[in-house]
Design a protein around this motif. Structure first.
Motif, PDB file in Angstrom:
ATOM      1  N   ASN A  80       0.826  -1.203   0.000  1.00 52.62           N
ATOM      2  CA  ASN A  80       0.000   0.000   0.000  1.00 52.62           C
ATOM      3  C   ASN A  80       0.862   1.255   0.000  1.00 52.62           C
ATOM      4  O   ASN A  80       0.581   2.212  -0.725  1.00 52.62           O
ATOM      5  CB  ASN A  80      -0.961   0.002   1.188  1.00 52.62           C
ATOM      6  N   ALA A  81       1.931   1.254   0.802  1.00 47.56           N
ATOM      7  CA  ALA A  81       2.839   2.402   0.847  1.00 47.56           C
ATOM      8  C   ALA A  81       3.505   2.612  -0.505  1.00 47.56           C
ATOM      9  O   ALA A  81       3.659   3.748  -0.972  1.00 47.56           O
ATOM     10  CB  ALA A  81       3.894   2.205   1.935  1.00 47.56           C
ATOM     11  N   LEU A  82       3.879   1.521  -1.159  1.00 51.31           N
ATOM     12  CA  LEU A  82       4.512   1.603  -2.470  1.00 51.31           C
ATOM     13  C   LEU A  82       3.551   2.183  -3.503  1.00 51.31           C
ATOM     14  O   LEU A  82       3.918   3.053  -4.299  1.00 51.31           O
ATOM     15  CB  LEU A  82       4.975   0.208  -2.903  1.00 51.31           C
ATOM     16  N   GLU A  83       2.305   1.737  -3.476  1.00 47.37           N
ATOM     17  CA  GLU A  83       1.303   2.237  -4.417  1.00 47.37           C
ATOM     18  C   GLU A  83       1.021   3.726  -4.203  1.00 47.37           C
ATOM     19  O   GLU A  83       0.859   4.473  -5.166  1.00 47.37           O
ATOM     20  CB  GLU A  83       0.027   1.418  -4.317  1.00 47.37           C
ATOM     21  N   VAL A  84       0.993   4.158  -2.949  1.00 44.05           N
ATOM     22  CA  VAL A  84       0.801   5.581  -2.641  1.00 44.05           C
ATOM     23  C   VAL A  84       1.975   6.386  -3.190  1.00 44.05           C
ATOM     24  O   VAL A  84       1.785   7.438  -3.814  1.00 44.05           O
ATOM     25  CB  VAL A  84       0.633   5.799  -1.118  1.00 44.05           C
ATOM     26  N   CYS A  85       3.181   5.898  -2.989  1.00 45.23           N
ATOM     27  CA  CYS A  85       4.375   6.580  -3.474  1.00 45.23           C
ATOM     28  C   CYS A  85       4.341   6.698  -5.000  1.00 45.23           C
ATOM     29  O   CYS A  85       4.610   7.770  -5.555  1.00 45.23           O
ATOM     30  CB  CYS A  85       5.621   5.820  -3.027  1.00 45.23           C
ATOM     31  N   GLN A  86       4.000   5.608  -5.678  1.00 43.72           N
ATOM     32  CA  GLN A  86       3.931   5.637  -7.139  1.00 43.72           C
ATOM     33  C   GLN A  86       2.895   6.658  -7.612  1.00 43.72           C
ATOM     34  O   GLN A  86       3.143   7.409  -8.557  1.00 43.72           O
ATOM     35  CB  GLN A  86       3.582   4.249  -7.687  1.00 43.72           C
ATOM     36  N   LYS A  87       1.769   6.692  -6.939  1.00 44.44           N
ATOM     37  CA  LYS A  87       0.708   7.630  -7.312  1.00 44.44           C
ATOM     38  C   LYS A  87       1.176   9.073  -7.105  1.00 44.44           C
ATOM     39  O   LYS A  87       0.954   9.931  -7.961  1.00 44.44           O
ATOM     40  CB  LYS A  87      -0.545   7.351  -6.496  1.00 44.44           C
ATOM     41  N   GLU A  88       1.826   9.332  -5.972  1.00 44.48           N
ATOM     42  CA  GLU A  88       2.326  10.678  -5.682  1.00 44.48           C
ATOM     43  C   GLU A  88       3.359  11.140  -6.710  1.00 44.48           C
ATOM     44  O   GLU A  88       3.427  12.321  -7.048  1.00 44.48           O
ATOM     45  CB  GLU A  88       2.947  10.730  -4.287  1.00 44.48           C
ATOM     46  N   LYS A  89       4.161  10.194  -7.210  1.00 40.14           N
ATOM     47  CA  LYS A  89       5.206  10.543  -8.175  1.00 40.14           C
ATOM     48  C   LYS A  89       4.715  10.454  -9.618  1.00 40.14           C
ATOM     49  O   LYS A  89       5.455  10.762 -10.543  1.00 40.14           O
ATOM     50  CB  LYS A  89       6.420   9.650  -7.975  1.00 40.14           C
ATOM     51  N   GLY A  90       3.469   9.988  -9.792  1.00 40.91           N
ATOM     52  CA  GLY A  90       2.881   9.911 -11.127  1.00 40.91           C
ATOM     53  C   GLY A  90       3.491   8.844 -12.011  1.00 40.91           C
ATOM     54  O   GLY A  90       3.596   9.021 -13.223  1.00 40.91           O
ATOM     55  N   VAL A  91       3.896   7.713 -11.413  1.00 36.07           N
ATOM     56  CA  VAL A  91       4.460   6.602 -12.185  1.00 36.07           C
ATOM     57  C   VAL A  91       3.636   5.343 -11.953  1.00 36.07           C
ATOM     58  O   VAL A  91       3.038   5.155 -10.899  1.00 36.07           O
ATOM     59  CB  VAL A  91       5.948   6.336 -11.830  1.00 36.07           C
ATOM     60  N   GLN A  92       3.610   4.480 -12.950  1.00 39.20           N
ATOM     61  CA  GLN A  92       2.903   3.203 -12.844  1.00 39.20           C
ATOM     62  C   GLN A  92       3.821   2.097 -12.317  1.00 39.20           C
ATOM     63  O   GLN A  92       3.353   1.047 -11.894  1.00 39.20           O
ATOM     64  CB  GLN A  92       2.371   2.786 -14.225  1.00 39.20           C
ATOM     65  N   LEU A 122      10.232   1.215 -11.780  1.00 41.44           N
ATOM     66  CA  LEU A 122      11.282   1.259 -12.793  1.00 41.44           C
ATOM     67  C   LEU A 122      11.303   2.590 -13.539  1.00 41.44           C
ATOM     68  O   LEU A 122      12.323   2.955 -14.118  1.00 41.44           O
ATOM     69  CB  LEU A 122      11.119   0.102 -13.783  1.00 41.44           C
ATOM     70  N   LYS A 123      10.214   3.328 -13.504  1.00 41.32           N
ATOM     71  CA  LYS A 123      10.144   4.623 -14.182  1.00 41.32           C
ATOM     72  C   LYS A 123      10.477   5.782 -13.249  1.00 41.32           C
ATOM     73  O   LYS A 123      10.437   6.938 -13.654  1.00 41.32           O
ATOM     74  CB  LYS A 123       8.758   4.814 -14.786  1.00 41.32           C
ATOM     75  N   CYS A 124      10.812   5.484 -12.020  1.00 39.81           N
ATOM     76  CA  CYS A 124      11.100   6.512 -11.023  1.00 39.81           C
ATOM     77  C   CYS A 124      12.603   6.770 -10.946  1.00 39.81           C
ATOM     78  O   CYS A 124      13.404   5.828 -10.948  1.00 39.81           O
ATOM     79  CB  CYS A 124      10.587   6.060  -9.654  1.00 39.81           C
ATOM     80  N   ASP A 125      12.979   8.035 -10.850  1.00 39.27           N
ATOM     81  CA  ASP A 125      14.400   8.377 -10.781  1.00 39.27           C
ATOM     82  C   ASP A 125      15.034   8.013  -9.434  1.00 39.27           C
ATOM     83  O   ASP A 125      16.249   8.046  -9.291  1.00 39.27           O
ATOM     84  CB  ASP A 125      14.634   9.848 -11.107  1.00 39.27           C
ATOM     85  N   GLN A 126      14.224   7.634  -8.456  1.00 41.02           N
ATOM     86  CA  GLN A 126      14.736   7.249  -7.135  1.00 41.02           C
ATOM     87  C   GLN A 126      14.862   5.729  -6.969  1.00 41.02           C
ATOM     88  O   GLN A 126      15.105   5.242  -5.870  1.00 41.02           O
ATOM     89  CB  GLN A 126      13.797   7.788  -6.049  1.00 41.02           C
ATOM     90  N   LEU A 127      14.689   4.984  -8.039  1.00 38.24           N
ATOM     91  CA  LEU A 127      14.646   3.520  -8.001  1.00 38.24           C
ATOM     92  C   LEU A 127      15.742   2.883  -7.143  1.00 38.24           C
ATOM     93  O   LEU A 127      15.461   2.060  -6.280  1.00 38.24           O
ATOM     94  CB  LEU A 127      14.716   2.960  -9.432  1.00 38.24           C
ATOM     95  N   LEU A 128      16.970   3.269  -7.363  1.00 37.03           N
ATOM     96  CA  LEU A 128      18.086   2.616  -6.676  1.00 37.03           C
ATOM     97  C   LEU A 128      18.302   3.078  -5.239  1.00 37.03           C
ATOM     98  O   LEU A 128      19.074   2.459  -4.504  1.00 37.03           O
ATOM     99  CB  LEU A 128      19.376   2.810  -7.480  1.00 37.03           C
ATOM    100  N   HIS A 129      17.610   4.126  -4.825  1.00 39.36           N
ATOM    101  CA  HIS A 129      17.822   4.679  -3.486  1.00 39.36           C
ATOM    102  C   HIS A 129      16.523   4.787  -2.695  1.00 39.36           C
ATOM    103  O   HIS A 129      16.483   5.493  -1.693  1.00 39.36           O
ATOM    104  CB  HIS A 129      18.476   6.060  -3.588  1.00 39.36           C
ATOM    105  N   CYS A 130      15.489   4.098  -3.126  1.00 41.46           N
ATOM    106  CA  CYS A 130      14.166   4.254  -2.536  1.00 41.46           C
ATOM    107  C   CYS A 130      13.968   3.339  -1.326  1.00 41.46           C
ATOM    108  O   CYS A 130      14.013   2.112  -1.434  1.00 41.46           O
ATOM    109  CB  CYS A 130      13.099   3.964  -3.587  1.00 41.46           C
ATOM    110  N   LYS A 131      13.725   3.935  -0.178  1.00 46.01           N
ATOM    111  CA  LYS A 131      13.503   3.174   1.054  1.00 46.01           C
ATOM    112  C   LYS A 131      12.141   2.475   1.034  1.00 46.01           C
ATOM    113  O   LYS A 131      11.990   1.390   1.595  1.00 46.01           O
ATOM    114  CB  LYS A 131      13.600   4.085   2.280  1.00 46.01           C
TER     115      LYS A 131
END
Length: 65
Positions: A18-30, A33-42
């Motif tokens: 659920n936290a991951l889905e909220v984060c994706q929604k906030e960043k506007g990504v599906q 892998l499309k997020c620029d924070q991929l390698l450093h995302c807690k």
């Protein structure tokens, strides 16, 4: 219909998902892998850890593919 009771690992996995889905929604990504924070995302790290823990149900050792 009987509702299945979630164990502690499944509950933790649902919480992290659920936290991951909220984060994706906030960043506007599906996908992460499309997020620029991929390698450093807690948030994603916590989700991946919860997936592994739900698979081994707290037993020692790693998960092998």
């Amino acid at each position: 219909m009987h509702k299945a009771v979630l164990d502690q690992w499944q509950s933790a996995l649902e919480e992290k998902k659920n936290a991951l889905e909220v984060c994706q929604k906030e960043k506007g990504v599906q996908s992460c892998l499309k997020c620029d924070q991929l390698l450093h995302c807690k948030v994603r790290e916590a989700y991946v850890k919860a997936v592994y823990e739900s698979m081994n149900k707290g037993k020692s050792g790693g998960f092998e593919f």
